[in-house]
Design an enzyme around this catalytic site. Structure first.
Site, PDB file in Angstrom:
ATOM      1  CB  CYS A  52      -0.908  -0.005   1.285  1.00 24.34           C
ATOM      2  SG  CYS A  52      -1.719   1.738   1.573  1.00 24.34           S
ATOM      3  CB  CYS A  55       1.097   1.154   4.683  1.00 24.01           C
ATOM      4  SG  CYS A  55      -0.476   0.246   5.117  1.00 24.01           S
ATOM      5  CG  HIS A 117      -4.015  -1.068   4.566  1.00 25.15           C
ATOM      6  ND1 HIS A 117      -3.716  -0.291   3.558  1.00 25.15           N
ATOM      7  CD2 HIS A 117      -4.837  -2.190   4.226  1.00 25.15           C
ATOM      8  CE1 HIS A 117      -4.039  -1.020   2.487  1.00 25.15           C
ATOM      9  NE2 HIS A 117      -4.814  -1.964   2.731  1.00 25.15           N
ATOM     10  CG  ASN A 157     -13.643   9.357  -4.168  1.00 23.64           C
ATOM     11  OD1 ASN A 157     -14.760   9.794  -4.343  1.00 23.64           O
ATOM     12  ND2 ASN A 157     -12.991   9.752  -5.365  1.00 23.64           N
ATOM     13  CB  SER A 165      -8.347   0.527  -6.576  1.00 20.77           C
ATOM     14  OG  SER A 165      -7.117   1.538  -6.654  1.00 20.77           O
ATOM     15  CG  HIS A 168      -4.076   3.619   4.230  1.00 16.73           C
ATOM     16  ND1 HIS A 168      -3.296   2.628   4.682  1.00 16.73           N
ATOM     17  CD2 HIS A 168      -4.057   4.457   5.073  1.00 16.73           C
ATOM     18  CE1 HIS A 168      -2.603   3.427   5.831  1.00 16.73           C
ATOM     19  NE2 HIS A 168      -3.304   4.441   6.122  1.00 16.73           N
ATOM     20  CG  HIS A 170      -6.724   7.898   1.040  1.00 18.05           C
ATOM     21  ND1 HIS A 170      -7.403   6.585   0.817  1.00 18.05           N
ATOM     22  CD2 HIS A 170      -6.980   8.522   0.075  1.00 18.05           C
ATOM     23  CE1 HIS A 170      -7.551   6.295  -0.251  1.00 18.05           C
ATOM     24  NE2 HIS A 170      -7.335   7.521  -1.057  1.00 18.05           N
ATOM     25  CD  GLN A 172      -7.765  12.316  -3.978  1.00 19.87           C
ATOM     26  OE1 GLN A 172      -6.903  12.806  -4.845  1.00 19.87           O
ATOM     27  NE2 GLN A 172      -8.563  11.132  -4.478  1.00 19.87           N
TER      28      GLN A 172
HETATM   29 ZN   LIG Z   1      -2.132   1.336   3.739  1.00 17.71          ZN
END
Ligand SMILES: [Zn+2]
Ligand SMILES: [Zn+2]
Ligand SMILES: [Zn+2]
Length: 353
Positions: A52, A55, A117, A157, A165, A168, A170, A172
């Site tokens: 990832c 990570c 994650h 998203n 896809s 993790h 997060h 933007q």
């Molecule tokens: Zn991750």
């Protein structure tokens, strides 16, 4: 015609924020919401994924290496859609606005919510989400203070169905020179409402929703999450601050904690709806950072989940919707009732593993 009768028949609803209409066709789904379950999508199971790029300690595609962060982590997107150093230019070959184009400066950042994650907002604790809200508030103030930045768009998203896809946790931050379409439309509507009625559009709207209670999903002392009267997506939610406030940067510690709380409450119910990780696009709308006061702006967030009646049946905006107007089947009242009646505890904590 009574309101109940009107709601049972095809009707259209006005969205005062955008000035657009949405067609509601409740007759297409005669049966009430039955909580049908179809599980799809499994939560990420690894706490740390060596492949990832978000990570801690891992190398990103651009070559940079993430620090071993222990809470949140912000970085400028390695493949940003916007960049700060764009020479200003404006062109219209036709001189009639037919081929009008303009340079656009900006920046794109990524905010990791957690080093874990396998977490999502719904699975994080309220204090952990507070750290995320703190980053949003800081970034809003910091990025917004740049000369070439007049609007800061924070969005998340979630889920492969939304084109995300990487599980993790997060979001933007895209910030740019001009105010993008959606907030610009909303700004105009809020301004017009304020001029006409001497009041705030969303303050007035929230008062009506609180009184009606039929579209409310969850609330706390400072925030309310509801399915808006004019919702387009089946389980669309509008998250509104109760006190009138214009941006994330102005939230005090109590408000930040309450925002974290309502985010957890809402995303937990979303996951509980189909007992699966719930996909959505969400984002905050707030006052532009163009140096004006913008008393008309009322801080809020939109959640747009693409799902229809199960975790695997997606609502597409095609045909009539692309060409004419959005359309929905289940009413916002039925959707709100379904979400409201769900447990406030995450399904993964209720079921033996
Ligand atoms: Zn991750
Ligand atoms: Zn307001
Ligand atoms: Zn908005």
């Amino acid at each position: 015609m009574t309101l109940e009768r009107l709601y049972a028949e095809p009707h259209r609803r006005f969205n005062p924020l955008t000035g657009e209409w949405v067609l509601v066709s409740p007759h297409r789904v005669q049966r009430p919401w039955d909580g049908q379950l179809e599980t799809a999508g499994t939560p990420a199971s690894l706490r740390y994924d060596p492949t990832c790029y978000l990570c801690p300690g891992n190398q990103r595609a651009g070559g940079a290496r993430n620090p071993n962060y222990s809470s949140t982590f912000v970085f400028t997107n390695d493949f940003a859609a916007l960049k700060p150093d764009v020479p200003p230019a404006k062109q219209d070959e036709s001189e009639r606005g037919l081929l009008l184009c303009e340079s656009e400066a900006g920046t794109c950042k990524v905010v990791c919510f957690s080093p874990r994650h396998d977490l999502t907002l719904a699975r994080m604790t309220v204090p952990e989400i507070v750290s995320v809200v703190d980053v949003w508030a800081e970034q809003q103030a910091e990025v917004g203070s740049l000369n070439h930045i007049n609007y800061v768009q924070i969005f998340e998203n979630r889920g492969e169905i939304m084109g995300c896809s990487n599980p993790h946790p997060h979001c933007q931050i895209w910030a740019n020179q001009t105010i993008p379409n959606e907030p610009r439309k909303e700004q105009q509507s809020q301004q017009e409402y304020a001029t006409k009625y001497g009041a705030c559009l969303l303050c007035d709207y929230l008062q009506l929703e609180t009184k009606a209670a039929t579209r409310m999903v969850v609330e706390n002392a400072h925030f309310a999450a509801l399915v808006p009267f004019w919702a387009v997506w089946p389980f669309e939610v509008l998250l509104v601050s109760k006190p009138h406030t214009s941006n994330l940067g102005s939230l005090d510690p109590v408000m930040r904690e309450r925002l974290a709380d309502i985010l957890k409450q809402l995303t937990t119910r979303y996951d509980n709806l189909f007992e699966a990780p719930f996909p959505y696009s969400m984002g905050f709308h707030q006052a532009p950072t163009d140096g004006e006061v913008h008393a008309e702006w009322h801080l809020h967030a939109h959640f747009y989940p693409p799902l229809l009646r199960s975790a695997t049946i997606r609502k597409f905006m095609v045909g009539y919707e692309m060409l004419a107007s959005p359309q929905r089947d289940i009413t916002p009242e039925v959707a709100a009732l379904a979400l409201r009646n769900l447990a406030g505890t995450h399904y993964a904590d209720l079921k033996p593993r």
